[in-house]
Design an enzyme around this catalytic site. Structure first.
Site, PDB file in Angstrom:
ATOM      1  N   LYS A  62       0.860  -1.253  -0.001  1.00 57.91           N
ATOM      2  CA  LYS A  62      -0.107  -0.039   0.045  1.00 57.91           C
ATOM      3  C   LYS A  62       0.974   1.339  -0.022  1.00 57.91           C
ATOM      4  O   LYS A  62       1.488   1.709   1.050  1.00 57.91           O
ATOM      5  CB  LYS A  62      -0.735  -0.051   1.236  1.00 57.91           C
ATOM      6  CG  LYS A  62      -1.925   1.295   1.126  1.00 57.91           C
ATOM      7  CD  LYS A  62      -2.484   1.493   2.297  1.00 57.91           C
ATOM      8  CE  LYS A  62      -1.573   2.452   3.262  1.00 57.91           C
ATOM      9  NZ  LYS A  62      -1.401   3.794   2.812  1.00 57.91           N
ATOM     10  N   GLU A  85       8.305   0.343  12.199  1.00 56.48           N
ATOM     11  CA  GLU A  85       9.276   1.277  12.690  1.00 56.48           C
ATOM     12  C   GLU A  85       8.404   2.760  12.622  1.00 56.48           C
ATOM     13  O   GLU A  85       7.752   3.254  11.649  1.00 56.48           O
ATOM     14  CB  GLU A  85      10.202   1.610  11.407  1.00 56.48           C
ATOM     15  CG  GLU A  85      11.435   2.438  12.075  1.00 56.48           C
ATOM     16  CD  GLU A  85      12.177   3.171  11.097  1.00 56.48           C
ATOM     17  OE1 GLU A  85      11.651   3.898  10.434  1.00 56.48           O
ATOM     18  OE2 GLU A  85      13.418   3.070  10.729  1.00 56.48           O
ATOM     19  N   CYS A 141      12.166  10.302  10.272  1.00 58.89           N
ATOM     20  CA  CYS A 141      11.890  10.054  11.830  1.00 58.89           C
ATOM     21  C   CYS A 141      13.190   9.899  12.515  1.00 58.89           C
ATOM     22  O   CYS A 141      13.260   9.813  13.935  1.00 58.89           O
ATOM     23  CB  CYS A 141      11.343   8.412  11.907  1.00 58.89           C
ATOM     24  SG  CYS A 141      11.979   7.099  10.841  1.00 58.89           S
ATOM     25  N   GLU A 161       6.953  14.340  18.488  1.00 62.12           N
ATOM     26  CA  GLU A 161       7.715  14.262  17.177  1.00 62.12           C
ATOM     27  C   GLU A 161       7.065  15.481  16.597  1.00 62.12           C
ATOM     28  O   GLU A 161       5.970  15.525  16.170  1.00 62.12           O
ATOM     29  CB  GLU A 161       7.493  12.999  16.367  1.00 62.12           C
ATOM     30  CG  GLU A 161       8.340  12.885  14.990  1.00 62.12           C
ATOM     31  CD  GLU A 161       8.002  11.566  14.566  1.00 62.12           C
ATOM     32  OE1 GLU A 161       9.235  11.470  13.627  1.00 62.12           O
ATOM     33  OE2 GLU A 161       7.113  11.164  14.265  1.00 62.12           O
TER      34      GLU A 161
END
Length: 482
Positions: free
Chosen positions: A174, A250, A284, A383
């Site tokens: 996807k 992750e 990230c 984040e």
């Protein structure tokens, strides 16, 4: 690709392109690059069923040499298309061309690395008693769904697809809706691999959250490999619980960079400018918190502010640009709100924002630095995923480690000091899957990455990258009983 391409779905070796389309937009200038055909739950279910049938009814899972051949063929085709794909990454993702070309070179290297490993998936055998043999066989886990983010759409596909195929899994992908044209071009490279059997790799474009949700719920999917936010990862984990799928996640990061008073500040500022602003901070592992020993705070702040101020924001195709655009205007608006919040809660050392002139039409924002003392602020804890970085201070090594570990994340970190004993002690104490010493953001196919705590489950890259796509089967034989 030429003209105005349309990204299609790919099932059982065929392109599926009927139905309404959606636009793919260049984030740097708002121009329409092409269109894509969104998928659906029905198409996702069909792709999963095809992958299941291929896994169970063909020799793919038991053919390591075939799997290696396919991966080598894919690497060759990616290499042949690397310049075209790099241009497409710049256009559809907004990053710098050197970053896009680096993404392609890393993807090609990773594909070849797992092609080599495909032929060396090893088990072990032991004799527990005279004539009693235990054979620990490593077998493919089944059908893997790979959910790919937009920030590195080739690299973050290949680092899951490579080990999945090397292990013998079949796959449903996807792609991210923000980068469908890039993904379609990679799928064209796969389609051109002469050794790839039909049904081994399938791909369904997203339609909101419909396709991802269908893959997470599907009984035909055995493994979910997802890269993205911790919030979405937790939703996937909950959705996968009823049928106990294996998860490779992750997730988010909030990488601290710990700078001690004996660090080489020229090196530290050079590394951290790149480590914080590569891909406009939309990665990230980006250096997101600068933890600086108080005795050098002023000198470090002056240097890093000058370094950030010197970064020229501009289109990724311009070789003079030092940072590209964000992925879209919504994220530009979000970062601008965070800059204002940083000014309210802390002190803006460098206030970024939307640049004037022609760049204001794109999703550009200039870098920001802010000083903050509140460890509990969401600006420290969450984040931010953009070119905005906090500066925090510490007195001694214990406080440095305490602050580095003070968030829920544990994906990456870096430590800057010329004392080898200190950097080794601190790297051991920081709870993160990767700790760089006197550098930041070094990734390669051979070295495992992954997160502690809310930054995820499992490992990607390296030999351990195969583990999430393999099962261990114990076959026992009493030789005397045969």
């Amino acid at each position: 690709m030429g003209g105005s391409p349309t990204a299609l779905n790919y099932l059982n070796g065929e392109w599926i392109g009927s139905g309404p389309t959606a636009e793919s937009v260049n984030p740097a200038d708002g121009s329409v690059l092409g269109r894509y055909v969104p998928g659906s739950k029905a198409l996702a279910d069909q792709a999963a069923a095809i992958a299941r049938e291929t896994f169970e009814r063909t020799a793919w899972a038991a053919s390591p040499r075939l799997r290696a051949a396919v991966l080598y063929e894919l690497a060759d085709r990616l290499e042949a298309a690397k310049e075209e794909l790099a241009d497409l990454i710049v256009a559809e993702n907004g990053k710098l061309r050197r970053e896009a070309l680096g993404e392609m070179m890393g993807s090609i290297s990773e594909t070849r690395y797992y092609a080599g490993l495909a032929r060396t998936v090893l088990g072990r055998t032991l004799e527990t008693a005279p004539g009693n043999f235990s054979m620990m066989n490593r077998e493919p886990a089944g059908v893997a769904a790979i959910i790919v983010p937009w920030n590195a759409p080739v690299t973050l596909l290949i680092r899951s697809l490579g080990p999945a195929l090397a292990a013998g899994c079949t796959v449903v992908i996807k792609p991210a809706p923000q980068t469908p044209l890039i993904h379609h071009r990679v799928m064209q490279c796969l389609h051109a691999c002469p050794s790839l059997p039909k049904g081994v790799v399938n791909s369904v474009n997203e339609n909101g959250i419909e396709v991802g949700a269908a893959l997470v719920a599907s009984d035909d999917i055995d493994v979910i490999s997802f890269t993205g936010s911790s919030r979405t990862g937790k939703r996937i984990m909950a959705g996968a619980a009823p049928n106990l799928k294996r998860l490779s996640l992750e997730l988010g990061g909030k990488a601290p960079a710990v700078v001690f008073d004996d660090a080489d500040l020229d090196q530290a500022c050079r590394e951290l400018t790149n480590g914080a602003l590569m891909m406009a901070g939309q990665i990230c592992i980006a250096a997101a918190r600068f933890l600086v020993q108080k005795s050098i705070e002023k000198e470090f702040t002056d240097r890093i502010r000058a370094a950030f101020s010197a970064v020229r924001v501009g289109p990724g195709r311009d070789p003079e640009s030092g940072m590209g655009s964000l992925i879209d205007h919504d994220n530009r608006t979000r970062i601008c709100r965070l800059i204002e919040q940083a000014g309210d809660e802390g002190e803006l050392v460098l206030k970024g924002g939307v640049p004037d002139g022609p760049l204001s039409r794109g999703a550009f924002v200039t870098p920001s630095l802010f000083r903050i003392d509140d460890l509990h602020s969401e600006l420290v804890q969450e984040e931010l995923f953009g070119p905005i970085v906090s500066i925090e201070t510490f007195e001694d090594e214990l406080e440095a480690v305490t602050k580095a570990n003070a968030t829920k994340y544990g994906l990456a970190a870096s430590v800057f000091s010329l004392d080898i004993n200190r950097v080794m002690r601190v790297s051991r104490a920081i709870r993160a899957g990767t700790v760089w010493l006197n550098c930041h953001s070094r990734l390669f196919a051979e070295g495992e990455t992954g997160g502690y705590r809310h930054s995820g489950l499992g490992r990607l890259h390296g030999v351990e990258g195969l583990n999430d796509f393999l099962e261990t089967k114990h076959v026992y034989l009493e030789a005397g009983a045969v």
